[in-house]
Scaffold this active site. Sequence first.
Site, mmCIF file in Angstrom:
data_model
loop_
_atom_site.group_PDB
_atom_site.id
_atom_site.type_symbol
_atom_site.label_atom_id
_atom_site.label_comp_id
_atom_site.label_asym_id
_atom_site.label_seq_id
_atom_site.Cartn_x
_atom_site.Cartn_y
_atom_site.Cartn_z
ATOM 1 C CG PHE C 53 -49.101 36.381 -61.195
ATOM 2 C CD1 PHE C 53 -50.178 36.177 -62.044
ATOM 3 C CD2 PHE C 53 -49.161 37.427 -60.287
ATOM 4 C CE1 PHE C 53 -51.294 37.006 -61.997
ATOM 5 C CE2 PHE C 53 -50.272 38.263 -60.232
ATOM 6 C CZ PHE C 53 -51.352 38.052 -61.082
ATOM 7 C CD GLU C 54 -47.680 29.289 -64.652
ATOM 8 O OE1 GLU C 54 -47.465 28.127 -64.302
ATOM 9 O OE2 GLU C 54 -48.403 29.570 -65.622
ATOM 10 C CB ALA C 55 -43.857 34.341 -64.554
#
Lengths: 338, 338, 263, 263
Positions: C53-55
Amino acid sequence: METPTQMYWTGLSPDDAREALVNKDKSMRDKTMTLKEAVARFIRDGDNVGVGGFVNIRQPIAITHEMVRHGFRDLTLSWQSAGLAADYLAGAMMVDESRFSIKRIELAYWAHESFGLSPMFRYLAESGKIELEDWSNYNMSARFKAGAMGLPFLPTRSPVAGDIPSSNRTRIIICPFTGRKIALVPASNPNVAIIHVNAADKYGNCTIRGTDATCPEIAMASAHTIVTCEELVDHEVTANHPKDVGIPFPAVDAVVHVPFGAYPGACRRHYYFNGDHIRRFHAATAPMHKGGASDDLKSYYDEYIFGVETFDDFIQKFPAEKLMADQAAESLNCERPA
Amino acid sequence: METPTQMYWTGLSPDDAREALVNKDKSMRDKTMTLKEAVARFIRDGDNVGVGGFVNIRQPIAITHEMVRHGFRDLTLSWQSAGLAADYLAGAMMVDESRFSIKRIELAYWAHESFGLSPMFRYLAESGKIELEDWSNYNMSARFKAGAMGLPFLPTRSPVAGDIPSSNRTRIIICPFTGRKIALVPASNPNVAIIHVNAADKYGNCTIRGTDATCPEIAMASAHTIVTCEELVDHEVTANHPKDVGIPFPAVDAVVHVPFGAYPGACRRHYYFNGDHIRRFHAATAPMHKGGASDDLKSYYDEYIFGVETFDDFIQKFPAEKLMADQAAESLNCERPA
Amino acid sequence: MTASKNYTAQEIIVVAGSKILEDRKIVFVGTGLPMVATLLAKLTHAPGLIPVFEAGAIGPPLSVGLPISVGDSKTFTGASYVKGLNAAFEMTQRGYADFGFIGGAEIDMYGNLNSTMIGHYPDGYQKPAVRLPGSGGASDMAASCERTILIVPHDKRKFKEQLSYVTSPGHLDGSPNARYNAGLQGKGPYRLITTRGIFDFEEKTGRMRLISVFPGETVESIQAATGFELLTAKELTPFPPPTNEELRLIREEIDPAGVFVKK
Amino acid sequence: MTASKNYTAQEIIVVAGSKILEDRKIVFVGTGLPMVATLLAKLTHAPGLIPVFEAGAIGPPLSVGLPISVGDSKTFTGASYVKGLNAAFEMTQRGYADFGFIGGAEIDMYGNLNSTMIGHYPDGYQKPAVRLPGSGGASDMAASCERTILIVPHDKRKFKEQLSYVTSPGHLDGSPNARYNAGLQGKGPYRLITTRGIFDFEEKTGRMRLISVFPGETVESIQAATGFELLTAKELTPFPPPTNEELRLIREEIDPAGVFVKK
């Protein structure tokens, strides 16, 4: 794409950012203060404000409320992906532009994922009231990282094509090592960073759980940093788990203990989203989208922001049952003993 | 300084490094194996080997011993600051160049701080036996970081002046944003990274205590990574303290449980330096510096490396009392309960 | 497993998305349907699929339920590596993401996507007719994931000859080596899943090509809902309706609250 | 505190170094005497001094004793922030290091330092007469710390008109804005401590200038040990010998084993 506009800096130029840091008191001292004091002391009209968190996760909501109460004009706001923190500042401008105004936004994303679009963003952008500069998430993260590294730029491979590079100050060069095109994104060095964290000690060492977002980079890039924390802990606690410390004390200027400081957004290990309140806040903008007056939104601000003294008073407006339910939901997310 | 030599890549070019990673099995699987197997499988003659650790801290000593036993030719070695790991490889070349040879070194520092210079480095460099490329610590760290980021270069401000940039492939450009000079250092993407860590799970998630050195960057930059660990732990242990995980499993190809794997160097929480043995090893090179034969050094290798089957046998050559004393010294350094 | 006729457009998209994913590969997951597709794949043919996930969460088991944000606590619990946005995108740029899911409000025949604005660019950029959220990480995934899977609801208003704005670069103008020459990494759009079928992109021209038709659709009905000329594969396979088991997994196990898959 | 006459050259260097450091500032500490000087400063006039080490420790209390390496466990225990080399140098490049200590095997009149090789550069680079360890972090500190404190044992062989190799840039050729124009950050060499005295660098010319003379030395004796013409400050202050208390701290509290300060 190959002939970018003339370069300009918002916030501090790389040389000015260096000078500001060199002259700043970086000592290990007690930096705790009230939110009112921190906002009055470290934010000025016209500042470039770097906003921490990611969409509605660990956004500095308490700080934005206090900023709205204080009133600021002509701010530039910089972030990668923002939700409620951006909404609260933008809503204040929609309510009374003479009291609070945003001049410019440097962003990758402003919306709410499963909670939908930001009606504030649509309103301000579609009425042409704010200057826009679009980037990608990685662009903005790399820009803050460049600022945090004391560099004027970082190279990135994304997005070197499409319309984003021509929407902003990206320069595309031929890489002198490979002969391939590569983008250079200019540093972002905001005047002030606003960041909410899980825990901090009085010196400003910040423990972050779950996503770091781009908070460490924004804090290190900015001339000043205001931090709110769910828990204010002894220095020994932060120092005992040093790899959990995402932001070191010399980067921080104010530490404020504000439980629920990212609410109604979420904060890992503390509380999950209050989607009902996000929707209720957004609903208050509906009349304005139909060309109507700001009465509903003004009522929201009068009740929840102007009508209270501190963020704690805002939190007290929620039933304890609801706050505890959002805490319980987050406990289930974390799968760990208390 | 302004007209650098023609560009070339050692290890993998950025495009080749990308391709290698895309085609690699990055799955979450059991990667435990013997050191013999790991070294035979992932290192080839002519490879560029990225060496982890910092001076004599958490250097991959066990891996270098196994590399020497295996024998390799024409290696390029890359690191920021190295001590014993470099010495063990170089000493093998001094003993028998036909069995083990280093072609080139890309480095910032090779010595031992309070334990003095590296006699191996002086011998090989002053006799012109190895190609040298000098960089600064930050240069090499940034080069591995560029490699880990999938970039062909990173900009750095150090050192843009003096003789280092002309000793290597740095390009100095005029920053398109500021008009000031800035250095671009090319990525380093080694063929294989050799790294020792405090703990790892079988998938290759690595917990690092104290300095990360540039280990995460070297691992992520390299086409393959061999990791030795003091403790092989359950995945639940690494996942429970995720911010302590410095290297994620997809970057790792082999996990080998080797207690004392950085000895006679130091490893935080496990053991402090064995300075006596470092000096004893160095002393074995003395005759060669006076133009004499390699007999002493050969004896050292015959006893400690060629004369044993595994690194564990090497460790067994030290009196238990000494090993425990070095562990006790490190306990005092760490000031924490067991 | 008998076929059901009671499924929604979102449900067949999720099933199609999950089937494109391969076991033991890394998938960069965006918010919404890609999360559901990833969970479905893990529960069916791809238990070793690794979500990113990009976070900043790498390889979470997603054992605490469907996240409603890519930065959600649910993406972090049990993850192998927990950092921030820079780390996630640096890894993607390096080549760690085998697949990435991307959506958009508009798409053209080369798989370029718009999620920034409707209106005239650049003249109307500062006062767009409709302001969309912006790139987020989509253009980064488009630039650096090895293969991207696009998801766009299929109607003529969205499938356009000319986009208002190119947020996420696909095959650009379709010219040979267009992506490489522009400085992009990865092979670009690999599959497109719409509400009507599945598409790939012809290697030579980079153009959208229908390869599988959803139940109830035909080549003609799909072309009629598309604002440019579609290519069609020689062997067109009908896509089977979701099985009862797939629907049960989506409705009861993965998204019982209907957060992303409306009932 | 009466003056002692029984002190070594290393001891007076340590005392001089500690006195230049300021309380509540950040100092980037290299291996060896700078560690001892930093500890002495913390134990005397600068308890709020904040040490930073290149291996990645920010602000350790150094309560577990004198480190023998900058990556030593002793530099990490109790530190506020624990990362690696990139983080330490990125912070320095950003402007977080008020002071940095640098040494070298050779120095010229502009405070440029050599720690790479003795011989002819570039012709003899690949086969130097004497190979030194290399830059390590010295050239990075020289490039990016705000003010640097140099330490070099003082003899004619080391104080040279022309260095074999410039590892760590000082005031370069001394021309106006030389450092800024070359792309360097920070003000460069601030003080030089040798075995004979203390020097600053004249603002206009960037040249080494004697400002304080150690006991037993004169302007003449120092010039005689220097391979180029020294400037001399108008008001030259004699540097007092270390006090008994300073010597006690060094010998008994800080470096009782004589790791860096030989007895």
